[in-house]
Structure formats: C-alpha cells, structure tokens
Design a protein around this motif. Structure first.
Motif, PDB file in Angstrom:
ATOM      1  N   UNK A 201       0.832  -1.209   0.000  1.00  0.00           N
ATOM      2  CA  UNK A 201       0.000   0.000   0.000  1.00  0.00           C
ATOM      3  C   UNK A 201       0.864   1.256   0.000  1.00  0.00           C
ATOM      4  N   UNK A 202       1.994   1.215   0.700  1.00  0.00           N
ATOM      5  CA  UNK A 202       2.901   2.360   0.679  1.00  0.00           C
ATOM      6  C   UNK A 202       3.550   2.568  -0.679  1.00  0.00           C
ATOM      7  N   UNK A 203       3.910   1.479  -1.327  1.00  0.00           N
ATOM      8  CA  UNK A 203       4.509   1.593  -2.662  1.00  0.00           C
ATOM      9  C   UNK A 203       3.517   2.157  -3.674  1.00  0.00           C
ATOM     10  N   UNK A 204       2.232   1.863  -3.488  1.00  0.00           N
ATOM     11  CA  UNK A 204       1.221   2.369  -4.426  1.00  0.00           C
ATOM     12  C   UNK A 204       1.076   3.882  -4.364  1.00  0.00           C
ATOM     13  N   UNK A 205       1.558   4.525  -3.285  1.00  0.00           N
ATOM     14  CA  UNK A 205       1.437   5.979  -3.151  1.00  0.00           C
ATOM     15  C   UNK A 205       2.594   6.732  -3.811  1.00  0.00           C
ATOM     16  N   UNK A 206       3.598   6.019  -4.293  1.00  0.00           N
ATOM     17  CA  UNK A 206       4.732   6.686  -4.934  1.00  0.00           C
ATOM     18  C   UNK A 206       4.331   7.130  -6.341  1.00  0.00           C
ATOM     19  N   UNK A 207       4.535   8.399  -6.696  1.00  0.00           N
ATOM     20  CA  UNK A 207       4.180   8.863  -8.057  1.00  0.00           C
ATOM     21  C   UNK A 207       4.944   8.082  -9.122  1.00  0.00           C
ATOM     22  N   UNK A 208       4.226   7.583 -10.100  1.00  0.00           N
ATOM     23  CA  UNK A 208       4.865   6.813 -11.167  1.00  0.00           C
ATOM     24  C   UNK A 208       5.755   7.692 -12.043  1.00  0.00           C
ATOM     25  N   UNK A 209       5.463   8.997 -12.058  1.00  0.00           N
ATOM     26  CA  UNK A 209       6.286   9.885 -12.879  1.00  0.00           C
ATOM     27  C   UNK A 209       7.735   9.906 -12.409  1.00  0.00           C
ATOM     28  N   UNK A 210       7.946   9.809 -11.095  1.00  0.00           N
ATOM     29  CA  UNK A 210       9.317   9.817 -10.571  1.00  0.00           C
ATOM     30  C   UNK A 210      10.070   8.559 -10.992  1.00  0.00           C
ATOM     31  N   UNK A 211       9.395   7.413 -10.944  1.00  0.00           N
ATOM     32  CA  UNK A 211      10.052   6.178 -11.365  1.00  0.00           C
ATOM     33  C   UNK A 211      10.344   6.189 -12.864  1.00  0.00           C
ATOM     34  N   UNK A 212       9.400   6.724 -13.656  1.00  0.00           N
ATOM     35  CA  UNK A 212       9.636   6.809 -15.100  1.00  0.00           C
ATOM     36  C   UNK A 212      10.785   7.763 -15.407  1.00  0.00           C
ATOM     37  N   UNK A 213      10.874   8.873 -14.660  1.00  0.00           N
ATOM     38  CA  UNK A 213      11.976   9.810 -14.866  1.00  0.00           C
ATOM     39  C   UNK A 213      13.308   9.165 -14.508  1.00  0.00           C
ATOM     40  N   UNK A 214      13.313   8.339 -13.460  1.00  0.00           N
ATOM     41  CA  UNK A 214      14.548   7.653 -13.084  1.00  0.00           C
ATOM     42  C   UNK A 214      14.977   6.666 -14.170  1.00  0.00           C
ATOM     43  N   UNK A 215      14.019   5.973 -14.778  1.00  0.00           N
ATOM     44  CA  UNK A 215      14.366   5.040 -15.855  1.00  0.00           C
ATOM     45  C   UNK A 215      14.886   5.794 -17.075  1.00  0.00           C
ATOM     46  N   UNK A 216      14.266   6.935 -17.385  1.00  0.00           N
ATOM     47  CA  UNK A 216      14.730   7.729 -18.521  1.00  0.00           C
ATOM     48  C   UNK A 216      16.159   8.212 -18.299  1.00  0.00           C
TER      49      UNK A 216
END
Length: 327
Positions: A208-223
């Motif tokens: 449930x805590x992981x679901x609150x992380x904005x996906x945009x930040x993870x996508x930016x990290x992958x980019x």
C-alpha cells in the motif's frame, strides 16, 4: 509626467490578509473544542480499565513477596528486592541475549521478505494482486496456536513432512531428525512460524505504501538511466522510509514478546535453552513443576520487559508525530 508630479497620492499596497489560525480540534467556541475529549473519554476509560489497572497491579505484585504460599501467609512488602534478584540472575541475562538475537533475526528477515513480496505485488496485474492480498489476510488471521501446531507436525521427527522431503532429496542424515533436541534448531523453527505469520501484514502494508509513490518519478529515473537498485535507493526508499520505520518498530515489539510460538512448540515444557524473556518470566511466575512459583519474580521481569518495550514505543510515537506534522 509621473503621478507624483500631478499631485496624485501614492499608491499603497493593500495589506495581505492574515491567515486564520487553525484550531487544534476545529469548530467554534469552547463547547466544540471539548467535543473530541468527550468522544474519547469512553475509549480512555476502557483502556485504563483493561491496560492501566493490570499494569498497576503488576507493579504492586513486583514489590511484594507473592506466590501460592502467600495465599495463607500474606504478601509482605519487599520493595525492589525481586528486581535485585532478577538483575543478579545469570539465566535472566542469557534470556535477554537470546531474546535480542531471536527478535533481531525475525525482524530483519520478515522485513526483507515482506518488502520483496510487496515489490513483486506492484508488478503483477490488479487481479493477481487482489487474490494475493486476500490469501495474505487469511494467513494473517490464522491463530498462532494453530500455526504452531501445524509447524510442529511438519518438523516432527517420526511423521514430519520436512524430514521426509529432505531425505528424499538425498539428505539422509535428516531422516527422522529431531529438530527440537538442539534449542538453536528449535528456535529456528520458531522463527519460521514468526516470519510466516508476519509476512502477510508487512507485504500488504508495504505494498500500500509503494502504491502511493508517483509513477512519474520512477519513469523519470528510468529515462535518466538509473538501475533498479538506484531507483529504489533514490526514489522508492525516501517515500517508504516512514512506513518502514513504523512496521520495523511494531515488528520489534511483537517479536520481542513472542510466547506461543515457543511455548506450544515445546508442548508447554520449554527447556532452558528456549528461554526468552517472555518464556522465562512465565516459568518463574507460574510453572510450579520447575519449583519456581514466584509471582513477584515473574512480575518484576514483566515490568523490566515493559520498560524495554517503552523505549521502542517512544521511537514509534515520535515517528508518528513527525509524519503527522509533515503531512
């Protein structure tokens, strides 16, 4: 020509409206401010009755010489004499060491497994995640008495499934192996039970805590070319840190007070090699077969355990207050 030369009055900036001071409990008037206290009063009375009263009686018992014989001879006041006996007991200190090692290993392994499963849950479909969450809730709802009996049967020397499977895999030395003859191996089995019961709560909570992380930040990290570990360390962990601190603190409190997973596993007769603080306190207080039957001694040990747990509770409460102020 400027406005000053024409005689126009200079423009004065309108004063900014002062922000309204928020009331702690909201509402207007003294009556609204007392409403939360009145609503919390029944809960406070119930907690004082079921927690406060037994704790006070435990303190009183630790200051008196109390046992089965005291029912006929009375309970004389002995002050802190029982605490002195506890601190001078070598078995007590070995139980403290065993409790720290046992609880520490359980907390570390349960957090690692729970976090790993939570990360995997966020990579599967919503249907699979829902099914796994329901299964975890059923596992978490199993009473410790039932799960302990199940594991005791699995590791039984004559009819256990674990010994049979290991012997079929070529480990013939484990055929009819007694896992409980050595307390170290027996405590490892107890750790399996504790970790098995803790993983569902940790996995669902951290998921449930992981679901609150904005996906945009993870996508930016992958980019930016970040690896999976770098994305976890720089993006996931900062968001998950407050929740990790809370579940770790709760796990320390729960695993330090483990009782059923050892007491039932040894069929209500734990050997000294299985003594943790909870087990040893019970044995000294109630187990007449050990020649103990000293309620005051067990009460003193229980108070010491409460004080040790209070250290973790203070850290837990401070973390809750910090999270509340940041939000």
């Amino acid at each position: 020509m400027s406005a000053l030369e024409l005689g126009d009055p200079p423009r004065v900036a309108a004063p900014r409206p002062q922000p309204r001071r928020r009331r702690i409990f909201g509402g207007a008037g003294r009556q609204a401010g007392l409403t939360p206290y009145l609503l919390l009063l029944p809960t406070g009375l119930v907690l004082a009755a079921i927690i406060g009263y037994p704790l006070v009686q435990l303190v009183i018992m630790s200051l008196e010489k109390s046992g089965t014989s005291s029912q006929f001879t009375g309970t004389p006041f002995v002050g802190f004499a029982e605490y002195g006996k506890v601190f001078g007991d070598s078995v007590f200190w070995s139980s403290v060491e065993r409790t720290i090692i046992f609880a520490g290993a359980n907390v570390i392994l349960s957090i690692l497994f729970g976090l790993g499963i939570a990360l995997l849950l966020n990579r599967v479909s919503r249907t699979v995640k829902l099914i796994m969450t329901v299964v975890f809730m059923f596992v978490w709802s199993v009473p410790t008495t039932v799960s302990t009996e199940l594991f005791r049967w699995l590791f039984d020397a004559q009819y256990g499934v674990v010994d049979y499977v290991l012997s079929q895999l070529g480990m013939t030395s484990y055929a009819q192996h007694d896992w409980f003859a050595d307390p170290n191996q027996g405590l490892q089995v107890s750790s399996f039970i504790v970790i098995w019961g803790a993983i569902p709560f940790l996995a669902v909570t951290l998921s449930a805590g992981l679901a609150q992380i904005p996906k945009e930040l993870l996508e930016a990290a992958r980019v930016d070319g970040a690896s999976a570990w770098q994305a976890f360390r720089s993006v996931v962990y900062p968001f998950l840190k407050p929740l990790l601190i809370i579940v770790t603190t709760l796990s320390v409190i729960w695993d330090t007070g483990v009782f059923n997973q050892i007491y039932i596993l040894r069929q209500t007769h734990p050997e000294p090699g299985y003594y943790t603080l909870g087990i040893y306190s019970y044995v000294k207080a109630f187990a007449t077969i050990y020649g103990s039957d000293n309620f005051s001694y067990g009460a003193a040990m229980a108070i010491i355990m409460v004080l040790l747990m209070a250290v973790f509770m203070i850290g837990y409460i401070r973390q809750l207050l910090r999270i509340g102020s940041e939000s």
